[in-house]
Motif scaffolding. Structure first.
Motif, PDB file in Angstrom:
ATOM      1  N   GLY A  19       0.788  -1.231   0.000  1.00 31.84           N
ATOM      2  CA  GLY A  19       0.000   0.000   0.000  1.00 31.84           C
ATOM      3  C   GLY A  19       0.819   1.279   0.000  1.00 31.84           C
ATOM      4  N   LEU A  20       1.813   1.354  -0.866  1.00 26.39           N
ATOM      5  CA  LEU A  20       2.567   2.601  -1.009  1.00 26.39           C
ATOM      6  C   LEU A  20       1.697   3.615  -1.750  1.00 26.39           C
ATOM      7  CD1 LEU A  20       5.969   1.273  -2.409  1.00 26.39           C
ATOM      8  CD2 LEU A  20       5.736   2.487  -0.248  1.00 26.39           C
ATOM      9  N   GLY A  21       1.510   4.764  -1.158  1.00 31.74           N
ATOM     10  CA  GLY A  21       0.807   5.840  -1.860  1.00 31.74           C
ATOM     11  C   GLY A  21       1.834   6.904  -2.191  1.00 31.74           C
ATOM     12  N   SER A  22       1.835   7.965  -1.387  1.00 31.20           N
ATOM     13  CA  SER A  22       2.839   9.006  -1.582  1.00 31.20           C
ATOM     14  C   SER A  22       4.189   8.578  -1.010  1.00 31.20           C
ATOM     15  CB  SER A  22       2.379  10.309  -0.935  1.00 31.20           C
ATOM     16  OG  SER A  22       2.144  10.109   0.433  1.00 31.20           O
ATOM     17  N   CYS A  23       4.184   7.516  -0.208  1.00 27.38           N
ATOM     18  CA  CYS A  23       5.447   7.002   0.329  1.00 27.38           C
ATOM     19  C   CYS A  23       6.260   6.378  -0.806  1.00 27.38           C
ATOM     20  CB  CYS A  23       5.193   5.938   1.383  1.00 27.38           C
ATOM     21  SG  CYS A  23       4.282   6.527   2.822  1.00 27.38           S
TER      22      CYS A  23
ATOM     23  N   GLY B  89      -1.825   3.512  -5.959  1.00 28.76           N
ATOM     24  CA  GLY B  89      -1.074   2.831  -4.912  1.00 28.76           C
ATOM     25  C   GLY B  89      -0.324   1.629  -5.451  1.00 28.76           C
TER      26      GLY B  89
END
Lengths: 208, 165
Positions: free
Chosen positions: B28-32, B141
């Motif tokens: 679940g990488l979004g803005s990371c 994501g």
């Protein structure tokens, strides 16, 4: 995390009431839209490690439909209206305006309609809070995402990220009859907003 | 994607290293940004799930070094070197740094994804490690995993399916 050490017992109850009032009005708005009774669970106020927040909606990889609003004004924060993708389609169908398409994808029209429903609900949520606290709070235009819960919700934690590894979440679940339009409201106030909310409600924040 | 027993999960604002055919995964990488380093010669891999670009903005009393690009990368390199990796052999790949919600005029927070990517690249340059591949930006994501056996970075997303770097 320093900010949370001051947030215990009575103060968490105050935030629970904040969630109760906001979500209560949003539930009424949804009920009027659908012309159906909507039940609302008692809000939960929790201080959760970043990792655990996505678990509240089924884990970081769970695909959710989310209408996101940035809350602007005196007590800024992030507001998410989260549904299972099927619940979003069911909501559109119940409004009578759509024959939902199959699969996960949403047409532009469906996205726009869901954004507008979210807008109405967020508007009622925040305007009731604004009345209650006398603080100015308004939502930005809605932004819609159909994606992994972790990717979406992490966005609401960035402001907390500078201060620690946990965020405070005010979580309310809506249910209509057979769960078909179940949705969750997450309000994550910015760390700086707590003393404003408490001050507005006459709750002393610093002297325990 | 595998569900091997030697799968090590990397949480949000977390980092880890594996060898022995282990696999590192973050979800679940979004803005990371999920940044990976790999030493092909001794087959060890490291992964950091970076949340914010710079620890300059930290207001926490105990800084979580894995959270910020500028503090996470040097530590990740050190941990790999402890496992026997050699810095000049390290190959970097990264994914994430999306802009999940696009609307105008809400300041720096909105651009946090691209800023995380920029900051990771800057740190790699400082450390003298070359970036071999990336799948960053856009608005969706990603879940990623890297195999310490092959060094292949597998990226999965809802809209775009599976991709290998």
């Amino acid at each position: 995390m320093e900010i949370f050490s001051k947030l215990e017992g009575f103060k968490l109850d105050v935030l629970k009431e904040v969630g109760n009032i906001g979500a209560g009005h949003a539930a009424t708005a949804l009920s009027q839209l659908l012309n159906k009774p909507i039940d609302m669970a008692v809000p939960k106020v929790q201080i959760l490690p970043f990792e655990d927040i996505a678990e509240k909606v089924g884990g970081p990889e769970k695909i959710v439909l989310t209408v996101f609003f940035r809350v602007e004004g005196d007590a800024p924060g992030n507001l998410f209206y989260i549904m299972a993708p099927e619940a979003g389609k069911s909501l559109l169908q119940r409004l009578g305006a759509f024959v939902p398409t199959d699969g996960l994808d949403l047409t532009e029209m469906e996205q726009s309609a869901l954004g507008e429903i979210g807008n109405i609900l967020a508007g009622s949520y925040l305007s009731s809070l604004a009345d209650f606290t006398n603080l100015a709070m308004s939502p930005t235009v809605p932004a819609l995402a159909l994606d992994m819960a972790g990717a979406i919700l992490s966005y609401g934690m960035i402001q907390f990220g500078e201060m620690g590894d946990a965020a405070l979440l005010i979580d309310t679940t809506f249910v209509q009859g057979n769960d078909e339009v179940e949705g969750q409201f997450f309000l994550i106030p910015d760390p700086e907003s707590f003393d404003k909310i408490f001050a507005a409600l006459g709750v002393p924040f610093d002297n325990d | 994607m595998t569900d091997a027993q030697n799968l090590v999960k990397v949480g949000m604002a977390d980092l880890n290293v594996v060898g022995n055919s282990g696999i590192l995964r973050t979800t679940g990488l979004g803005s990371c940004v999920g940044l990976t380093l790999y030493d092909p010669q001794i087959k060890v891999a490291g992964m950091a799930h970076v949340m914010l670009p710079s620890s300059d903005i930290a207001r926490e009393s105990q800084v979580n070094i894995a959270k910020y690009a500028d503090t996470a990368l040097p530590v990740l390199v050190d941990k790999l070197v402890e496992l026997g990796a050699v810095k000049r052999r390290l190959i970097a790949k990264m994914a994430g740094g999306a802009q999940m919600f696009a609307f105008a005029g809400s300041g720096d927070t909105m651009r946090i994804g691209p800023r995380n990517v920029e900051s990771c690249k800057e740190m790699l340059k400082k450390l003298g490690i070359s970036l071999q591949a990336e799948d960053t930006g856009a608005n969706y994501g990603r879940t990623i995993e890297i195999s310490s056996e092959t060094g292949i970075l597998t990226i999965r997303s809802v809209q775009k399916g599976v991709k290998e770097l």
